[in-house]
Design an enzyme around this catalytic site. Structure first.
Site, PDB file in Angstrom:
ATOM      1  N   GLU A  83       0.843  -1.195   0.000  1.00 44.49           N
ATOM      2  CA  GLU A  83       0.000   0.000   0.000  1.00 44.49           C
ATOM      3  C   GLU A  83       0.877   1.244   0.000  1.00 44.49           C
ATOM      4  O   GLU A  83       1.986   1.250   0.541  1.00 44.49           O
ATOM      5  CB  GLU A  83      -0.927   0.003   1.211  1.00 44.49           C
ATOM      6  CG  GLU A  83      -0.234   0.129   2.545  1.00 44.49           C
ATOM      7  CD  GLU A  83      -1.204   0.295   3.701  1.00 44.49           C
ATOM      8  OE1 GLU A  83      -2.226   0.992   3.540  1.00 44.49           O
ATOM      9  OE2 GLU A  83      -0.933  -0.280   4.782  1.00 44.49           O
ATOM     10  N   ASP A 138      17.741  -0.487  10.555  1.00 47.38           N
ATOM     11  CA  ASP A 138      18.368   0.451   9.600  1.00 47.38           C
ATOM     12  C   ASP A 138      17.623   1.780   9.659  1.00 47.38           C
ATOM     13  O   ASP A 138      17.179   2.323   8.645  1.00 47.38           O
ATOM     14  CB  ASP A 138      18.311  -0.134   8.187  1.00 47.38           C
ATOM     15  CG  ASP A 138      19.162   0.651   7.192  1.00 47.38           C
ATOM     16  OD1 ASP A 138      20.011   1.455   7.626  1.00 47.38           O
ATOM     17  OD2 ASP A 138      18.968   0.468   5.979  1.00 47.38           O
TER      18      ASP A 138
END
Length: 289
Positions: free
Chosen positions: A91, A195
């Site tokens: 999405e 990250d």
């Protein structure tokens, strides 16, 4: 974007795509925004040999974070191999510039996620990637051992192989373990994004924080914080909100340096010598005196 792939996505989702166009999506993959009459989707394409493994690991990481019910991630709809490479469809989250309240919420939600643990085992159920580099998540009950063997040593060896560090600039594994053992005596495993720089989160139009592009594993929660600070930081409100739930350690500065070392090594190996001085400075300060 390839018309055959668009047709394939239309068939699988029973939709009609009216528009598709390239958007900014990072350094590793090509990215596209797909639009129907009522919906928008984000599609990532990668042509490398590890593309499917990379996207499957990304999907697993997003879904692992989502299952904690602490912070949102985009819903993944498709992840498939192509004749050359693979694609990932999810999405589309329309971003906005974050407000003070948004960043406060983000700090609270991240700290809440970092309280999700995994029976004192560091690592994860599968290996994944940091950027395009492999990241080993072999389980270990000892955090200094995990961080040295699964994070620092592989990147140091790679830097040596690439001639970006010389053998005499690389500390012994014994020294790595000694220093990390002294700074990380008792650490509880926390679910990490892995990250978390400022390109890997966004704030949706309704103010909800979303995490994207994870490199998930269970590790020390300060690893994510160290990465947030590496390229400019997330702002005072974020850190105050975070520390209201997880207060900082007296040696957080030293830990931040050593956790940033991993990410700086990754950047050295991916992007070259502009990161050498930062890496070498930390190695000398903590491991080579």
């Amino acid at each position: 974007m390839d018309k055959n792939l668009l047709a394939h996505i239309e068939y699988l989702l029973c939709i009609r795509i009216l528009n598709s166009g390239a958007v900014a999506g990072g350094d590793i993959s090509k990215a596209y925004l797909l639009e129907t009459e009522t919906e928008r989707f984000f599609c990532k394409l990668h042509e490398g040999a590890e593309a499917l493994n990379m996207f499957q690991a990304e999907r697993a990481g997003l879904e692992t974070i989502a299952r904690t019910n602490t912070i949102a991630t985009p819903k993944v709809l498709l992840c498939e191999a192509l004749e050359k490479g693979a694609f990932l469809l999810m999405e589309y989250i329309e971003p906005k510039n974050p407000s003070t309240n948004d960043m406060e919420l983000f700090g609270h939600q991240l700290a809440t996620m970092h309280q999700i643990s995994d029976a004192n085992k560091f690592g994860w159920e599968r290996n994944n990637f940091i950027g395009s580099l492999p990241q080993s998540n072999k389980r270990n009950s000892d955090w200094p051992g995990f961080y040295v063997w699964e994070r620092l040593v592989p990147q140091l060896r790679m830097a040596c192989d690439l001639n970006r560090l010389q053998p005499n600039e690389i500390p012994s594994e014994e020294r790595l373990l000694k220093t990390c053992g002294a700074l990380f005596p008792t650490i509880e495993p926390a679910l990490l994004h892995g990250d978390l720089w400022n390109g890997n989160y966004l704030i949706a139009q309704d103010g909800s924080p979303y995490l994207i592009d994870p490199a998930v594993y269970y590790g020390h929660h300060e690893v994510d914080l160290a990465m947030t600070r590496l390229f400019g930081g997330f702002g005072t409100v974020f850190y105050e909100a975070y520390s209201s739930l997880l207060p900082p350690s007296p040696v957080e500065r030293e830990r931040t340096d050593i956790y940033q070392l991993y990410y700086l090594l990754v950047h050295l190996n991916l992007f070259g010598s502009s990161y050498y001085e930062s890496v070498n400075s930390i190695l000398k300060r903590y491991f080579l005196d």
